[in-house]
Scaffold this active site. Structure first.
Site, PDB file in Angstrom:
ATOM      1  N   SER A 150     -46.553  -5.327   2.489  1.00 26.62           N
ATOM      2  CA  SER A 150     -45.173  -5.209   2.036  1.00 26.62           C
ATOM      3  C   SER A 150     -44.805  -3.753   1.790  1.00 26.62           C
ATOM      4  O   SER A 150     -45.515  -3.019   1.108  1.00 26.62           O
ATOM      5  CB  SER A 150     -44.974  -5.995   0.734  1.00 26.62           C
ATOM      6  OG  SER A 150     -45.033  -7.375   0.963  1.00 26.62           O
ATOM      7  N   ASP A 174     -34.322  -6.627  -0.342  1.00 25.74           N
ATOM      8  CA  ASP A 174     -35.752  -6.465  -0.632  1.00 25.74           C
ATOM      9  C   ASP A 174     -36.245  -5.052  -0.341  1.00 25.74           C
ATOM     10  O   ASP A 174     -37.304  -4.853   0.261  1.00 25.74           O
ATOM     11  CB  ASP A 174     -36.579  -7.489   0.150  1.00 25.74           C
ATOM     12  CG  ASP A 174     -37.957  -7.719  -0.475  1.00 25.74           C
ATOM     13  OD1 ASP A 174     -38.242  -7.097  -1.509  1.00 25.74           O
ATOM     14  OD2 ASP A 174     -38.741  -8.516   0.083  1.00 25.74           O
ATOM     15  N   HIS A 219     -39.629  -6.507  -4.031  1.00 25.29           N
ATOM     16  CA  HIS A 219     -40.567  -7.408  -4.690  1.00 25.29           C
ATOM     17  C   HIS A 219     -41.880  -6.710  -5.046  1.00 25.29           C
ATOM     18  O   HIS A 219     -42.664  -7.245  -5.840  1.00 25.29           O
ATOM     19  CB  HIS A 219     -40.823  -8.669  -3.845  1.00 25.29           C
ATOM     20  CG  HIS A 219     -41.663  -8.469  -2.631  1.00 25.29           C
ATOM     21  ND1 HIS A 219     -41.152  -8.374  -1.360  1.00 25.29           N
ATOM     22  CD2 HIS A 219     -43.014  -8.377  -2.481  1.00 25.29           C
ATOM     23  CE1 HIS A 219     -42.133  -8.231  -0.494  1.00 25.29           C
ATOM     24  NE2 HIS A 219     -43.268  -8.221  -1.141  1.00 25.29           N
TER      25      HIS A 219
END
Length: 502
Positions: free
Chosen positions: A190, A112, A81
């Site tokens: 992230s 992911d 993402h």
């Protein structure tokens, strides 16, 4: 459908905040982790996101920042993402003022994870790759390193592993093994690594709990999932994905249910309720089959299998250790008779896919009727609040099964108002079932049928017995003026043009 988690892409790289709860000074961090911080990079991405509600255009260009880290083979790992629908990706090393252009090698939507590299040799000077460790145990200490909330300096948060279970991965709308940690994971974290006390990477930070009554609950992609992604890429030269089982099942905890299915007192398993026609399992499995084991591992009546000492986990964990094309043996009880089947594992497309390719969405326009394909990103665009999704669409999202590999769920997403479509203005997200009595399989077949139609009328059969009827000649003639009015460059997306040619 996951709703209590939030991935941590930082859309506001100019914002500056403190590290938040759980922040630590370098002196408090394990001495083995400190040297590895130079392998953690800041990821800058420019995104060009599709506009699923207006599929002939894209959204305004957007920028984000996140984290990543260097691994062997002159490669970098980050989150999928973090680079979704990228147009440009740059990396900056710790303590450097230079941004290096990166190349995206592979993107694993389900897990992911994304794999990057940098061609500039200067980037690799003085950087040692991170090494991976084993899946940590409960209460093992972890240190999460990254660049949260758009800050330019590195952030370190510490905590322990508080849970290991099958998690909902928000970005890929999938369920895989994950670690819950009580280290603070904020926006921008992230893609950052989570280290154990030995200095080995045991996971990648990727999402956090967004419920108001939950604090400092973060989630980490563990090493078994990471290694699967890397080895999949190395085996195939591209990312092929995690195999999935194309059937629905229910628990068999009720003793009367087990007796009715012919199970003995010492047998345990799960009951197959539906099998998807496009899945390889459809060749051997039937409804009312009882699956007793997967690859020699017995499945409990609650759908779990043994997982380390004193723990159990959903049996889909066994499947996630396999690769596309692998074989697996399943033991099945059918009409009180034991069977063993060897199935070839594969990925298969759901009728409402969780993601789409990086290209623009497909669409087709006739007389102001906008036909498009339903996907999870499309639903997110149409219904930002998941609770607003109509019940009938939500049911299809959760339970619909494709009857063929090229089947799609088509809708009239909206009507561009014009004289030709008077009375149809309120149609929105109405499923299209047939054209002139011929079932519609996908958008390509719809475009082909409409373009080649010479009948006086075009009749579209919609869900709930609704109908749209237009005079063929006038409908086709009106399309050009409607496109010009709304500044739409084409009546169809590029991928349909060859199929729509007569």
């Amino acid at each position: 459908m996951p709703s209590v988690y939030d991935n941590n892409l930082d859309k506001t790289p100019s914002s500056m905040e403190t590290n938040g709860n759980g922040g630590h000074k370098l002196g408090e961090v394990s001495a083995r982790v400190v040297p590895l911080m130079d392998a953690v990079v800041k990821v800058f991405c420019v995104h060009s996101m599709p506009n699923y509600s207006l599929p002939w255009q894209r959204q305004k260009q957007d920028s984000s920042s996140s984290s990543g880290f260097v691994i062997s083979g002159r490669r970098i790992l980050t989150n999928a993402h973090s680079v979704v629908h990228y147009t440009q990706v740059k990396l900056k090393k710790r303590g450097s003022d230079t941004k290096y252009l990166a190349t995206v090698l592979a993107v694993g939507t389900e897990c992911d994870i994304a794999l990057l590299t940098v061609k500039d040799d200067e980037f690799w000077e003085g950087v040692s790759p991170v090494e991976f460790g084993e899946l940590p145990a409960l209460q093992d200490a972890v240190t999460v390193v990254g660049y949260p909330i758009g800050g330019d300096t590195i952030s370190v948060t510490s905590g322990v592993v508080s849970r290991r279970e099958i998690l909902s991965y928000v970005h890929g709308w999938s369920e895989l093994l994950g670690l819950q940690v009580d280290a603070a994971i904020n926006s921008g974290n992230s893609g950052g690594p989570a280290f154990n006390d030995k200095g080995n990477c045991v996971g990648i930070a990727f999402q956090s709990m967004k419920q108001e009554d939950a604090q400092n609950i973060g989630y980490v992609i563990p090493t078994p999932v990471i290694i699967h992604f890397i080895q999949d890429f190395e085996r195939n030269g591209s990312y092929t994905g995690f195999p999935i089982l194309g059937f629905e099942w229910q628990k068999m905890e009720n003793p009367d249910l087990r007796i009715a299915m012919g199970m003995k007192s010492d047998q345990k398993g799960i009951l197959v309720t539906r099998v998807e026609a496009t899945a390889p399992e459809s060749e051997v499995l039937e409804s009312s089959d009882v699956i007793l084991s997967f690859d020699g591992v017995g499945i409990g009546n609650d759908g779990t299998v043994p997982f380390r000492h004193g723990e159990r986990i959903g049996f889909s964990y066994l499947l996630s250790q396999k690769y596309t094309g692998d074989n697996a043996e399943i033991k099945v009880l059918r009409d009180s008779v034991m069977h063993k089947f060897n199935i070839k594992l594969d990925t298969h497309k759901k009728i409402i896919p969780a993601c789409t390719e990086d290209g623009p969405p497909s669409y087709y326009i006739l007389a102001g009727l906008v036909f498009t394909v339903v996907s999870f990103p499309y639903l997110q665009s149409e219904y930002p609040d998941p609770s607003d999704i109509p019940v009938e669409i939500l049911h299809k999202l959760e339970h619909s099964m494709a009857q063929s590999k090229d089947e799609e769920l088509l809708v009239i997403s909206q009507v561009l108002v014009a004289d030709i479509n008077i009375g149809y203005e309120d149609l929105a997200n109405a499923q299209v079932l047939a054209v002139n009595g011929n079932p519609v399989k996908n958008l390509k077949s719809l475009a082909s049928m409409v373009e080649s139609c010479n009948d006086e009328f075009l009749k579209f059969d919609l869900e709930f017995n609704k109908t749209v009827i237009l005079r063929t000649e006038t409908a086709k003639a009106a399309t050009a003026d409607i496109l010009a009015t709304h500044c739409i460059p084409s009546a169809m997306s590029d991928d349909l043009k060859s199929y729509a040619e007569v």
